[in-house]
Scaffold this motif. Sequence first.
Motif, short mmCIF file in Angstrom:
data_model
loop_
_atom_site.label_atom_id
_atom_site.label_comp_id
_atom_site.label_asym_id
_atom_site.label_seq_id
_atom_site.Cartn_x
_atom_site.Cartn_y
_atom_site.Cartn_z
N GLY A 87 25.79 39.14 -50.51
CA GLY A 87 26.44 38.21 -49.66
C GLY A 87 25.76 36.96 -49.27
N SER A 88 25.56 36.00 -49.94
CA SER A 88 25.43 34.64 -49.46
C SER A 88 26.21 34.51 -48.13
CB SER A 88 26.00 33.70 -50.50
OG SER A 88 27.04 34.37 -51.19
N GLY A 89 26.36 33.34 -47.65
CA GLY A 89 27.13 33.20 -46.42
C GLY A 89 26.28 33.43 -45.20
N ASP A 90 26.86 33.21 -44.06
CA ASP A 90 26.08 33.23 -42.83
C ASP A 90 25.95 34.64 -42.28
OD1 ASP A 90 24.55 32.40 -40.82
OD2 ASP A 90 26.09 31.19 -39.83
N SER A 91 24.74 35.05 -42.06
CA SER A 91 24.57 36.40 -41.53
C SER A 91 24.03 36.35 -40.11
CB SER A 91 23.62 37.19 -42.43
OG SER A 91 22.34 36.63 -42.38
N ARG A 92 24.04 35.17 -39.52
CA ARG A 92 23.49 35.10 -38.16
C ARG A 92 24.50 35.56 -37.11
NH1 ARG A 92 21.18 29.16 -38.56
NH2 ARG A 92 23.20 29.10 -39.58
N LEU A 93 24.00 35.84 -35.93
CA LEU A 93 24.87 36.21 -34.83
C LEU A 93 25.54 34.95 -34.29
CD1 LEU A 93 22.52 38.59 -32.83
CD2 LEU A 93 24.56 39.26 -34.12
N ALA A 94 26.71 35.16 -33.67
CA ALA A 94 27.35 34.04 -32.98
C ALA A 94 26.85 34.04 -31.54
CB ALA A 94 28.86 34.23 -33.02
N PHE A 95 26.35 32.91 -31.09
CA PHE A 95 25.91 32.82 -29.70
C PHE A 95 26.90 31.98 -28.90
CE2 PHE A 95 21.96 34.07 -31.70
CZ PHE A 95 21.55 35.07 -30.81
N PHE A 283 18.98 40.49 -42.18
CA PHE A 283 19.13 40.87 -43.58
C PHE A 283 19.15 39.63 -44.47
CE2 PHE A 283 21.66 41.97 -47.33
CZ PHE A 283 20.96 43.09 -47.77
N HIS A 284 18.33 39.66 -45.50
CA HIS A 284 18.28 38.52 -46.41
C HIS A 284 18.62 39.00 -47.82
CE1 HIS A 284 16.37 36.02 -43.38
NE2 HIS A 284 15.59 37.03 -43.11
N PRO A 285 19.83 38.70 -48.29
CA PRO A 285 20.25 39.19 -49.62
C PRO A 285 19.27 38.79 -50.72
CG PRO A 285 22.08 38.12 -48.50
CD PRO A 285 20.87 37.89 -47.65
N ASP A 286 18.73 37.58 -50.61
CA ASP A 286 17.83 37.12 -51.68
C ASP A 286 16.56 37.96 -51.74
OD1 ASP A 286 17.36 36.11 -49.17
OD2 ASP A 286 16.44 34.26 -49.89
N ARG A 291 13.54 42.41 -54.23
CA ARG A 291 12.88 43.69 -54.04
C ARG A 291 13.44 44.73 -55.00
NH1 ARG A 291 12.34 45.25 -47.99
NH2 ARG A 291 10.13 45.61 -48.09
N ILE A 292 14.76 44.72 -55.15
CA ILE A 292 15.39 45.66 -56.08
C ILE A 292 14.89 45.39 -57.50
CG2 ILE A 292 17.59 46.28 -57.19
CD1 ILE A 292 18.92 45.78 -54.46
#
Length: 444
Positions: A87-95, A283-286, A291-292
């Motif tokens: 998942g690219s895209g924003d994984s941050r919390l909404a504040f 979480f950082h998909p890249d 790592r995988i």
Amino acid sequence: MFDSLSERLQGVFGELRGHGKLSEADVDKAMREIRLALLEADVNFKVVRQFVNHVKERALGAEVMESLTPAQQVVKIVNEELIALMGSGDSRLAFSGRPPTVILVAGLQGSGKTTTCAKLARFLQKDGKRPVLIAADVYRPAAIDQLVTLAERVGAPVYAPGAHVDPVDIATDGVAFAREKGDVAIIDTAGRLHVDDELMEELVRIRKAVKPHNILLVIDAMTGQDAVNAAEQFKQRVDIDGVVLTKLDGDARGGAALSVRAVTGKPIKFSSTGEKLDDFDAFHPDRMASRILGMGDVLTLIEKAQTDISDKEAARLEERLRRADFTFEDFLDQLKQVRKMGSLSSIVGLLPGVPGMKELKNAQIDERQMDRIEAIVFSMTPEERRHPDVIDGSRRQRIARGSGTQVADVNRLLKQFREMKKMLKQMAGPKGGLLGKLPGFGGP
Ligand SMILES: Nc1nc2c(ncn2[C@@H]2O[C@H](COP(=O)(O)OP(=O)(O)OP(=O)(O)O)[C@@H](O)[C@H]2O)c(=O)[nH]1
Ligand SMILES: [Mg+2]
């Protein structure tokens, strides 16, 4: 983490490496193996099919870069597709602009909700936030105590009126409490063995009452496709903004991590890799992808160290590096920092190349090695620490005697120090400087 998948993929790439140019048959064979590896890793079969098709299309397509070998091309493509999958895209919390920001934490029984609440609180504290914990799980007798104890450990205020109060009221009053005591409200909720109506209705009632800015679903990575199915149901019935993947440390396969985003369309926002409060990160998909693929996870390492090193220390160090007078005294400071970051072996596991190197991992990097290094530096005079160039043969002998080591050990350290200094100078900056801090392990 994901060991068997990593191993299989590395096997596939290893085979490709032998080929100069890849024929369609080579690619087909590699794709079959990747497909099997992913299925064995318990990745959702539809996700696998799509993934393999994408990779194959690109591998056979016009997309050829002169600078890469055919095998490297495939690694590059698989890496990029893995990143897209998780998942690219924003994984941050909404504040929220008007605190408190409300975070509702939901999930099945035992998935790790309560510990996630505490870990998230600590994570936010490091970011300068003032989280407050709210105990809205009134069903399991020990649940409230558990959250209260964890809140004490992280030093966060906790709202826990008791098990006789309706969870919706707890959540509502808890948010009011959080407005007074902090700026983020984290609500722990009850779990059920399975997705059931009662649980879903309760969550919906809480959601309507407090209008959370983030609904996080906690799933246990070790439960693979069951976790993914549960996530899909939570999404449909309660709506969720993102997923927290827990117990990745015990997940040898990776099926949930690799499927949940593709199946639900919701991003993985955080991951948890152990029982300790600090075993938790955005979480950082890249990074997960590399790592995988067994390419290590240098970025996580750097970030982990950065939050543990005060900005002031980092600035001071950077300044010294710029003036190129990094000394053994700085080196001692850095050793201390490395220790603060956790055991050396856990850090080494994040370095590129190391996850694939079974022997090295099994050999367990010797923490005593660090003691020895420290002893050697302690045996130097302040003058020697600041100007290592003055350390001649007889001084080396004295230092070795003083630290209970051999002259060869002293020589080795001096050599490593010189190399490290050179490397640090090249990287010059608190960010890049980190790797150089690992004496003797500055690279694969
Ligand atoms: N190894 C490992 N254990 C974890 C992780 N996250 C949570 N746990 C453990 O999983 C168990 C359950 O965690 P809880 O946080 O109590 O789970 P919960 O979802 O709140 O459980 P209920 O409230 O009973 O539904 C605890 O023993 C945790 O220490 C993780 O990332 N790795
Ligand atoms: Mg709980």
